[in-house]
Design an enzyme around this catalytic site. Structure first.
Site, mmCIF file in Angstrom:
data_model
loop_
_atom_site.group_PDB
_atom_site.id
_atom_site.type_symbol
_atom_site.label_atom_id
_atom_site.label_comp_id
_atom_site.label_asym_id
_atom_site.label_seq_id
_atom_site.Cartn_x
_atom_site.Cartn_y
_atom_site.Cartn_z
ATOM 1 N N MET A 123 -85.138 -16.595 -93.109
ATOM 2 C CA MET A 123 -84.971 -17.522 -91.996
ATOM 3 C C MET A 123 -83.652 -18.283 -92.089
ATOM 4 S SD MET A 123 -88.030 -16.962 -90.771
ATOM 5 C CE MET A 123 -88.464 -18.220 -89.584
ATOM 6 N N LYS A 160 -95.708 -20.999 -85.787
ATOM 7 C CA LYS A 160 -94.658 -21.990 -85.587
ATOM 8 C C LYS A 160 -93.467 -21.299 -84.955
ATOM 9 C CE LYS A 160 -96.098 -24.708 -89.495
ATOM 10 N NZ LYS A 160 -97.239 -23.794 -89.776
ATOM 11 N N ASP A 187 -99.925 -15.840 -87.228
ATOM 12 C CA ASP A 187 -98.591 -16.407 -87.127
ATOM 13 C C ASP A 187 -97.817 -15.701 -86.027
ATOM 14 O OD1 ASP A 187 -98.728 -18.258 -89.084
ATOM 15 O OD2 ASP A 187 -97.901 -16.975 -90.654
ATOM 16 N N GLY A 193 -97.189 -13.197 -91.644
ATOM 17 C CA GLY A 193 -96.095 -12.227 -91.720
ATOM 18 C C GLY A 193 -95.670 -12.011 -93.164
ATOM 19 N N GLY A 194 -95.318 -10.787 -93.514
ATOM 20 C CA GLY A 194 -94.846 -10.498 -94.867
ATOM 21 C C GLY A 194 -95.948 -10.616 -95.892
#
Lengths: 240, 240
Positions: free
Chosen positions: A182, A68, A46, A99-100
Site C-alpha cells: 500500500m 476500508k 474486505d 486479502g492476501g
C-alpha cells in the site's frame, strides 16, 4: 455481558475462520480456503478480495462488506469485531475473508485477539500474501543467494498515517528485498528516504497493481524514478 | 550447445512450472499447484515437500528427488538445473516442487534464471511460505498495528555457512517480527547476536517444526532461552 461470556472461557461459543483470500486469482486460493468459502453461511469481506474469489461464496450466504476504502467512510475496526462476535454466537459457519494472508498487515492479529477474548474459537487459514503472488506473477525472486539474504515486508500506509517508525538505514541495505504494501500514495517519500539512507537510486524496483488478476499492471524501473514510474504506468490503486 | 539453444531465444523449447508446495499440509496447496502436481509427467522434488503433497503426484509420473539433506550428499544446484532443462526439452509436463514458496529462500530465483537462460518457459506458482503456514497454525500474527510494523524473513542457514551478512541491529528493533528459516542449528548464535544488538531477552519467540503437519511441534518461550527451548521441545529438524 450476561454470563455467556463468562461461560465462554470454558468452551467456545462460536467459530470464525479467518481466511486468507490470496492476491486475487481464485486459482491461488488454498484448497482449504476455497472449501470454507463455499460452505460459509456468513462472510465478512474486505474490499481487496478478488471478484473471482467472491464468486465462490454460496448464493445462500450473507455477505457483509467491511472493507476500508481510501478516503471513503469505513466500518470501524471495533464494529467489525462486534459484528463478527454476534454472528459467531448464532452458531453459523462464519468466514472472515481477508486479502492476501490474514497475518501480514490487515489487522488479522487484532481480529484474532478480539474474537478469542469473546470466547469464540478461531481457525486461521493462511493465504498467498500479495507479496508472494505479485513476485510469482512478475517473476521476481524475493530472496537470492547472491543478492538478497533477507526480505522485509513493510507498510507504506503507516509511513503516511502515523510517524513512519521504520528503520530507513536498515531498509537501505543492499542485500535485502523490501516489499512495500500500500505504498503508492507515499512512494515518493519512501523512495526519497531510502535513497537518503544510502540505497542506490539505480536499485531495480517493480510496482505491481492487481497482481495475478486479469487487470494486472506491472511497471519496472529504478528507485530514483519511483514516482514517475507509478504515474506513467497509470497505477493509482493499492499496489506493491 | 548445438543450435537448439540458439533457436530457443526466439520460441520456448520446453516448460517448467516452479510450484510452491506450501508448508506440508496438502490442504494448504493452492488450487493451481494441486492441479499442476496431478498433471505432471516429471516432478523434481525437494526433501521438505510434505508426504501428503507427494501423494497427489500421478503414479505414472517420474519423481526425481533433488533435495538437500543436512550433512548428506546432495545434488549440486547446477546438476539440478541441467536435469530440469533436459527434462523440459522432451516436451513433457515438468513440475519443480519446492517447499513453501519458490521465491522465499530455496534458490527458486537461481532455477528460474538457469531455465530462462536455456530458453525454457517458466511458470511460477506461489505457495504458502512456511512462515505464513506456521504463523497461522500457531496463531501468531506476523504484523500487528501496535507491535510489529514490519516483518523480516532471514535465513539462519546462511548465518552459519558463510559470513552472516545480516544487520543484527536492525533485526533487534522491537517493532518488527523476525522469522528465521532453518535456524535451529544456529539458534544459540542468532539469539545471542540479537540480544547483543539490543533486543530484549524477554522478547517472545516461537519455534515451530513441521508446522501444519500432523507431527507439528510448537514451543513458546523467550529469546533468552532459545537454545534450551529448542532442546527441551525435542526439535532438531528444519524449523522456524
Amino acid at each position: 455481558m450476561d454470563g455467556v461470556s463468562a461461560a465462554s472461557k470454558k468452551s467456545p461459543i462460536g467459530h470464525v475462520a479467518l481466511v486468507g483470500a490470496g492476491p486475487g486469482d481464485p486459482d491461488l486460493l488454498t484448497i482449504r480456503a476455497a472449501r470454507l468459502i463455499g460452505q460459509a453461511e456468513v462472510v465478512f469481506v474486505d474490499r481487496l478480495v478478488g471478484a473471482g474469489v467472491m464468486e465462490l461464496i454460496s448464493p445462500a450466504a450473507e455477505i457483509v462488506p467491511v472493507g476500508k476504502s481510501k478516503g471513503e467512510h469505513s466500518v470501524p475496526q471495533e464494529e467489525i469485531h462486534r459484528r463478527m462476535i454476534d454472528a459467531a454466537k448464532t452458531g453459523k459457519r462464519i468466514v472472515r475473508l481477508k486479502g492476501g494472508d490474514p497475518f501480514i498487515f490487515g489487522r488479522g492479529g487484532e481480529e484474532l485477539e478480539a474474537l478469542r477474548a469473546a470466547g469464540i474459537e478461531v481457525e486461521i487459514v493462511p493465504g498467498i500474501s500479495s507479496a508472494l503472488g505479485c513476485a510469482a506473477s512478475a517473476q521476481i525472486p524475493l530472496t537470492h543467494r547472491d543478492m538478497a539474504q533477507a526480505v522485509t515486508f513493510v507498510t507504506g500506509h503507516a509511513a503516511l498515517g502515523q510517524e513512519p517508525d521504520l528503520d530507513w538505514h536498515a531498509l537501505a541495505r543492499s542485500n535485502q528485498t523490501v516489499v512495500v504494501f500500500m505504498g503508492v500514495g507515499t512512494a515518493d517519500t519512501i523512495a526519497a528516504r531510502l535513497i537518503a539512507a544510502g540505497r542506490d537510486p539505480s536499485t531495480p524496483i517493480a510496482v505491481v497493481e492487481n497482481g495475478t488478476r486479469a487487470n494486472e499492471i506491472a511497471a519496472f524501473g529504478s528507485l530514483g524514478e519511483a514516482a514517475d514510474l507509478i504515474s506513467s504506468a497509470g497505477i493509482n490503486g493499492p499496489a506493491l
